[in-house]
Enzyme design. Structure first.
Site, short mmCIF file in Angstrom:
data_model
loop_
_atom_site.label_atom_id
_atom_site.label_comp_id
_atom_site.label_asym_id
_atom_site.label_seq_id
_atom_site.Cartn_x
_atom_site.Cartn_y
_atom_site.Cartn_z
N CYS A 27 -46.42 14.29 -66.39
CA CYS A 27 -46.03 12.98 -66.85
C CYS A 27 -45.90 12.05 -65.65
O CYS A 27 -45.37 12.41 -64.62
CB CYS A 27 -44.77 13.10 -67.67
SG CYS A 27 -43.29 12.37 -67.15
N SER B 121 -43.54 5.47 -77.44
CA SER B 121 -42.40 4.64 -77.06
C SER B 121 -42.50 3.25 -77.70
O SER B 121 -41.48 2.62 -77.97
CB SER B 121 -42.30 4.54 -75.54
OG SER B 121 -43.46 3.99 -74.98
N CYS C 153 -38.50 16.05 -64.72
CA CYS C 153 -38.63 14.60 -64.83
C CYS C 153 -37.63 14.05 -65.84
O CYS C 153 -36.98 13.04 -65.62
CB CYS C 153 -40.05 14.23 -65.25
SG CYS C 153 -40.28 12.49 -65.59
N LEU D 150 -40.16 2.09 -72.23
CA LEU D 150 -41.52 1.80 -72.70
C LEU D 150 -42.50 2.32 -71.67
O LEU D 150 -42.52 1.88 -70.53
CB LEU D 150 -41.71 0.29 -72.87
CG LEU D 150 -41.11 -0.39 -74.11
CD1 LEU D 150 -41.47 -1.87 -74.09
CD2 LEU D 150 -41.59 0.26 -75.38
N SER D 151 -43.30 3.27 -72.07
CA SER D 151 -44.21 3.88 -71.09
C SER D 151 -45.59 3.24 -71.11
O SER D 151 -46.40 3.47 -70.23
CB SER D 151 -44.35 5.37 -71.41
OG SER D 151 -45.04 5.51 -72.65
#
Length: 402
Positions: A204, A18, A104, A12-13
């Site tokens: 990001c 997400s 990433c 969950l960002s």
RNA sequence: UGUUCCGUGGUGUAAUGGUAGCACAGAUGGUUUUGGUCCAUCUAGUCAGGGUUCAAAUCCUUGCGGAACAA
């Protein structure tokens, strides 16, 4: 009783994608756990100063609460710095242009984060990427395919181009079949706090940065010359038969060779603050005006600290037909489709996010993988990733060496 | 020293008496989970002084600055 529910940890960002990934998984009957990762908290060079990770965490937590799933957090900033940011600096230092977000995913989201998720007992790990996974059987073995997201506008498979079978095996991409507007709509209907949050931009986790300022943390500014190369320079004459069907190693090498500029081929027209702050194809930031058409960077030389530019969108220095990937950088998402020595195959290739796929031929040679394009490509840049597709399936990728 | 030409935004240029325009650069915003690209908007100028004219970047004059030519 039915079999025990499969457990999925979803990253969950704090963004809408997400959030909906978690929701979809829950709808599908998984036992869902939300895991937020903190990766960056330094705001040096970040535009819009407010350090946003805490807001994101609150939003992620709120979404988890709303969806009634457990919420955890891990701090991976150490690893992120070491495996993504340091890599970035070192690439720029070499005069290459890295893609930190591909790293990433390979190094953080699908590696250390993956491990954290497994520690929580996950059977699968899910993210909010717009891409899809399909499982097929080849020679009695399960093979995992990485497919473009259904929303052609948002397809993010490119950023996952370095994933391995092992990583894909346990990965889930719950929103890969959805269109972005649908994701927004569902989030709105669920009244999630993330429903109308802007899409994230920039590197990001780091956010939108003023790149030169960011890089200046580690790279020195150093004045050097900007040199204008005329479009009719002899440098651009490639007396190779562009009919690359013969594909001798010589021809491939010639097509994939960067233009070797030096000041004798042009005229000094200004100064810059460090060649490593520029990338091929770049227009902004040169601070040189007075030309009838815009100037674009067509090459940099960090050794001599020189930036070479050409005038106009169609300057030959911006285009090349071929590129090369070093042998040890060739990555097959589908190892079963690996090229054998001296084999060639046509694929669709992109060399940057959201670039329309281009017709190309891959040649595996002793010293690496050569890709030649049917049409000359603009801004082939060392450090960026080339990713090859078969229809909407991502087959493999590699860092462009030159 | 004499003659001639030139001097317009940060840069390159257009407008030869009638609202100072364009390009590039720059800034801001938009698009974009890399860099970059792209799109939109904005900023900013007649070398200085004097004169002619209803009206001057444009004509006259002086100065300053630059370029060319000159036994």
């Amino acid at each position: 009783m039915s079999a025990k529910k499969k457990k999925v940890v979803v990253g969950l960002s704090g963004g809408v994608d997400s959030s909906i990934a978690a929701f979809v998984l829950k709808e599908q009957g998984y036992d869902v756990i939300g895991l937020f990762m903190k990766n960056w908290h330094d705001t040096t060079g970040v535009l819009k100063a407010d350090c946003p990770w805490l807001d994101d965490k609150f939003d992620a937590e709120a979404v988890a609460r709303k969806l009634e799933i457990p919420f955890h957090m891990v701090d991976l900033s150490d690893q992120y710095r070491k495996r993504v940011v340091d890599y970035m600096f070192s690439e720029y230092e070499k005069g290459r242009t890295p893609n930190p977000d591909v790293l990433c995913n390979r190094e953080i989201k699908f590696d250390v984060f993956f491990d954290e998720a497994l520690k929580l007992g996950a059977d699968f790990v899910a993210t909010g990427h717009y891409c899809r996974k399909r499982t097929i059987t080849v020679d009695d073995k399960e093979v995992y395919c990485l497919l473009a997201g259904s929303d052609p506008n948002k397809d993010q498979s490119y950023f996952l181009c370095q994933l391995s079978q092992k990583q894909l095996q346990k990965a889930l991409f719950p929103i890969g079949d959805l269109q972005k507007p649908d994701v927004r709509r569902i989030a709105g209907e669920l009244k999630l706090v993330t429903a109308h949050k802007r899409d994230s931009q920039g590197i990001c986790f780091v956010g939108k940065v003023d790149l030169p300022v960011f890089l200046q943390q580690k790279l020195d500014t150093k004045k050097g010359d900007v040199i204008l190369i005329p479009p009719d320079s002899e440098l651009f004459i490639r007396d190779v038969n562009s009919d690359s069907n013969k594909a001798s190693e010589e021809i491939l090498q010639a097509l994939s060779e960067p233009y070797r500029f030096n000041p004798n081929y042009g005229e000094k027209i200004g100064q810059h603050n460090g060649a490593h702050f520029f990338t091929i194809g770049q227009r902004k930031g040169l601070n040189i005006g007075g030309y009838s058409e815009p100037l674009f960077v067509i090459g940099t030389d960090v050794e001599f600290n020189q930036v070479f530019v050409g005038m106009g969108q169609n300057h030959p220095g911006l285009f090349r037909k071929g590129l090369k990937i070093s042998g040890n950088e060739i990555h097959w998402v589908r190892p079963d489709l690996e090229l054998s020595d001296d084999e060639r195959r046509t694929y669709k290739v992109r060399i940057r996010y959201r670039q329309p796929l281009q017709d190309a031929t891959l040649f595996l040679k002793k010293d690496g993988l050569y890709i030649t394009f049917n049409e000359p490509q603009r801004g082939i840049t060392a450090g960026q990733f080339a990713a090859w597709y078969s229809d909407d399936e991502l087959i493999g990728s590699g860092v462009i060496d030159k």
